[in-house]
Motif scaffolding. Sequence first.
Motif, short mmCIF file in Angstrom:
data_model
loop_
_atom_site.label_atom_id
_atom_site.label_comp_id
_atom_site.label_asym_id
_atom_site.label_seq_id
_atom_site.Cartn_x
_atom_site.Cartn_y
_atom_site.Cartn_z
N GLN A 154 0.83 -1.21 0.00
CA GLN A 154 0.00 0.00 0.00
C GLN A 154 0.85 1.25 0.00
OE1 GLN A 154 -3.18 0.01 2.82
NE2 GLN A 154 -3.65 2.17 2.55
N ARG A 155 1.90 1.27 0.78
CA ARG A 155 2.77 2.43 0.85
C ARG A 155 3.44 2.69 -0.50
NH1 ARG A 155 5.18 1.03 4.90
NH2 ARG A 155 6.96 -0.06 3.97
N ASN A 156 3.90 1.63 -1.15
CA ASN A 156 4.55 1.80 -2.46
C ASN A 156 3.59 2.35 -3.51
OD1 ASN A 156 7.13 0.95 -1.69
ND2 ASN A 156 6.64 -1.21 -2.01
N ILE A 157 2.34 1.87 -3.48
CA ILE A 157 1.35 2.34 -4.44
C ILE A 157 1.01 3.80 -4.18
CG2 ILE A 157 -1.03 2.08 -5.25
CD1 ILE A 157 -0.77 -0.91 -4.70
N GLU A 158 0.83 4.15 -2.92
CA GLU A 158 0.52 5.55 -2.58
C GLU A 158 1.62 6.48 -3.06
OE1 GLU A 158 0.00 5.27 1.60
OE2 GLU A 158 -2.14 4.74 1.49
N GLN A 159 2.86 6.08 -2.86
CA GLN A 159 3.98 6.92 -3.30
C GLN A 159 4.03 7.03 -4.82
OE1 GLN A 159 7.31 5.00 -1.40
NE2 GLN A 159 6.91 5.94 0.59
N ALA A 160 3.74 5.92 -5.51
CA ALA A 160 3.73 5.94 -6.97
C ALA A 160 2.64 6.85 -7.50
CB ALA A 160 3.55 4.52 -7.51
N LEU A 161 1.47 6.81 -6.89
CA LEU A 161 0.37 7.66 -7.34
C LEU A 161 0.69 9.14 -7.10
CD1 LEU A 161 -2.75 5.62 -6.15
CD2 LEU A 161 -1.95 5.94 -8.48
N ARG A 163 3.66 10.43 -7.21
CA ARG A 163 4.65 10.81 -8.21
C ARG A 163 4.01 11.00 -9.59
NH1 ARG A 163 7.62 6.60 -5.82
NH2 ARG A 163 7.14 5.27 -7.60
N GLN A 164 3.07 10.11 -9.91
CA GLN A 164 2.57 10.05 -11.28
C GLN A 164 1.25 10.78 -11.51
OE1 GLN A 164 2.48 5.92 -12.51
NE2 GLN A 164 4.37 5.46 -11.40
N SER A 169 -4.59 11.07 -7.03
CA SER A 169 -4.26 10.25 -5.87
C SER A 169 -5.05 10.66 -4.64
CB SER A 169 -2.76 10.34 -5.57
OG SER A 169 -2.41 11.64 -5.13
N GLN A 170 -5.46 11.91 -4.56
CA GLN A 170 -6.22 12.37 -3.41
C GLN A 170 -7.61 11.77 -3.35
OE1 GLN A 170 -6.18 16.62 -3.71
NE2 GLN A 170 -3.96 16.79 -3.60
N HIS A 171 -8.09 11.22 -4.45
CA HIS A 171 -9.44 10.69 -4.51
C HIS A 171 -9.46 9.17 -4.71
CE1 HIS A 171 -10.72 14.87 -4.82
NE2 HIS A 171 -9.86 15.02 -5.81
N ILE A 172 -8.31 8.53 -4.55
CA ILE A 172 -8.22 7.09 -4.76
C ILE A 172 -7.97 6.38 -3.43
CG2 ILE A 172 -6.88 5.24 -5.87
CD1 ILE A 172 -6.26 7.19 -8.13
N ASP A 173 -8.82 5.41 -3.13
CA ASP A 173 -8.66 4.59 -1.94
C ASP A 173 -8.01 3.27 -2.34
OD1 ASP A 173 -9.90 6.44 -0.22
OD2 ASP A 173 -11.88 5.74 -0.87
N ILE A 174 -7.06 2.81 -1.52
CA ILE A 174 -6.30 1.59 -1.81
C ILE A 174 -6.52 0.58 -0.69
CG2 ILE A 174 -4.02 0.64 -2.26
CD1 ILE A 174 -3.17 3.57 -2.93
N ALA A 175 -6.97 -0.61 -1.05
CA ALA A 175 -7.12 -1.70 -0.09
C ALA A 175 -6.28 -2.88 -0.55
CB ALA A 175 -8.59 -2.11 0.04
N VAL A 176 -5.53 -3.48 0.37
CA VAL A 176 -4.63 -4.58 0.02
C VAL A 176 -5.01 -5.81 0.83
CG1 VAL A 176 -2.25 -5.36 -0.13
CG2 VAL A 176 -2.78 -2.93 -0.43
N ALA A 195 -4.04 4.72 -15.82
CA ALA A 195 -2.74 5.07 -15.25
C ALA A 195 -2.65 4.65 -13.79
CB ALA A 195 -2.50 6.57 -15.38
N ALA A 196 -3.74 4.84 -13.04
CA ALA A 196 -3.75 4.43 -11.64
C ALA A 196 -3.62 2.93 -11.51
CB ALA A 196 -5.03 4.92 -10.97
N GLN A 197 -4.30 2.20 -12.38
CA GLN A 197 -4.20 0.74 -12.35
C GLN A 197 -2.78 0.30 -12.69
OE1 GLN A 197 -7.31 -1.44 -14.28
NE2 GLN A 197 -6.04 -3.24 -14.65
N GLY A 198 -2.16 0.96 -13.66
CA GLY A 198 -0.79 0.62 -14.02
C GLY A 198 0.19 0.88 -12.90
N ALA A 199 -0.02 1.99 -12.18
CA ALA A 199 0.85 2.30 -11.05
C ALA A 199 0.72 1.25 -9.96
CB ALA A 199 0.52 3.68 -10.50
N ALA A 200 -0.50 0.80 -9.72
CA ALA A 200 -0.73 -0.23 -8.70
C ALA A 200 -0.14 -1.57 -9.14
CB ALA A 200 -2.21 -0.37 -8.42
N MET A 201 -0.32 -1.91 -10.41
CA MET A 201 0.18 -3.18 -10.91
C MET A 201 1.70 -3.27 -10.87
SD MET A 201 -0.57 -6.16 -12.05
CE MET A 201 -2.30 -6.07 -12.55
N ALA A 202 2.36 -2.13 -10.99
CA ALA A 202 3.83 -2.11 -11.02
C ALA A 202 4.46 -2.20 -9.64
CB ALA A 202 4.32 -0.84 -11.72
#
Length: 217
Positions: A154-161, A163-164, A169-176, A195-202
Motif C-alpha cells: 500500500q505504501r509503495n502504491i501511494e507513493q507511486a500515485l 509521483r505520477q 491520488s487524493q481521490h483514490i482509496d487503496i485496499a490490500v 494510469a492508476a491501475q498501471g501504477a498499482a500493478m507495477a
Amino acid sequence: MKSDVKIRSDVLAELDYDPAVTSTDVGVTVKEGVVTLSGPVTSYAEKRAIERAVQRVHGVRAVAVEMSVRMPTGHERVDTDLASAAERALQWHVLVPDGKIRPLVENGWITLEGEVEWAYQSHAAETAVQSLVGVVGVTNRIAVRPRFSPADIQRNIEQALLRQAHRESQHIDIAVDNAVVTLSGKVHSWAERTAAQGAAMAAPGVGRVINHLLVES
C-alpha cells in the motif's frame, strides 16, 4: 458532458485511426457513457486492440465486450501446434521467467498457469501468447507470490500515485488483501483510471488489481 452520439462518433474515429484494427463490421453502441462492442473479429490480438482503442476515448465510462473471434480460412491451428508455439513464445520472452509458466490449450483458448514473483511477469506472459495465430482467447491463472507485506504494498502504491498522478491520488482509496489490490474512488478520465491501475500493478508484491475507480461524467 459529452453526449452518447459524440462518444460513439469518437470511438468509431479512434478504431479507424488505429492501424491494429482492421475489422470494419465492429458494432458500437453507447448508453450513458457505457460502450458495448459486438460482432466478429479475425484474431484475439485485434480484439484486445479494439478494447484498448475504445478505452482511450474521452467520455467512455465503461466497456462491455460482446465480440467473438472467428479465424479466417487457413489461420486455424490444432491445439498441439498452438501449445508448442505458446511454449516457445514464453521461452523467448525476456520478461518471462524460465520454466515458471505452463500453457494449456483447448479449442484455441490458452490458459496460463504457474507462479511468479512479480505481476509484470504475469502480464508479460499473457502478452507473449495473445498475438499467436489461432488464439481465440487467453485466461491468466498465474499466481503471484509476493515477498512483501500488505502495508509495504500500500505504501509503495501511494507513493507511486503521488509521483505520477498527484491530483487523482487524493481521490483514490487503496485496499490490500495479500497480493490483491482494490482501487476505489473517482478519477477524471479513463486514461487516469488506466494510469492508476498501471501504477498499482507495477508495485512490488502485487498479484492482481481490482479496479473499481469510477470515471466522473
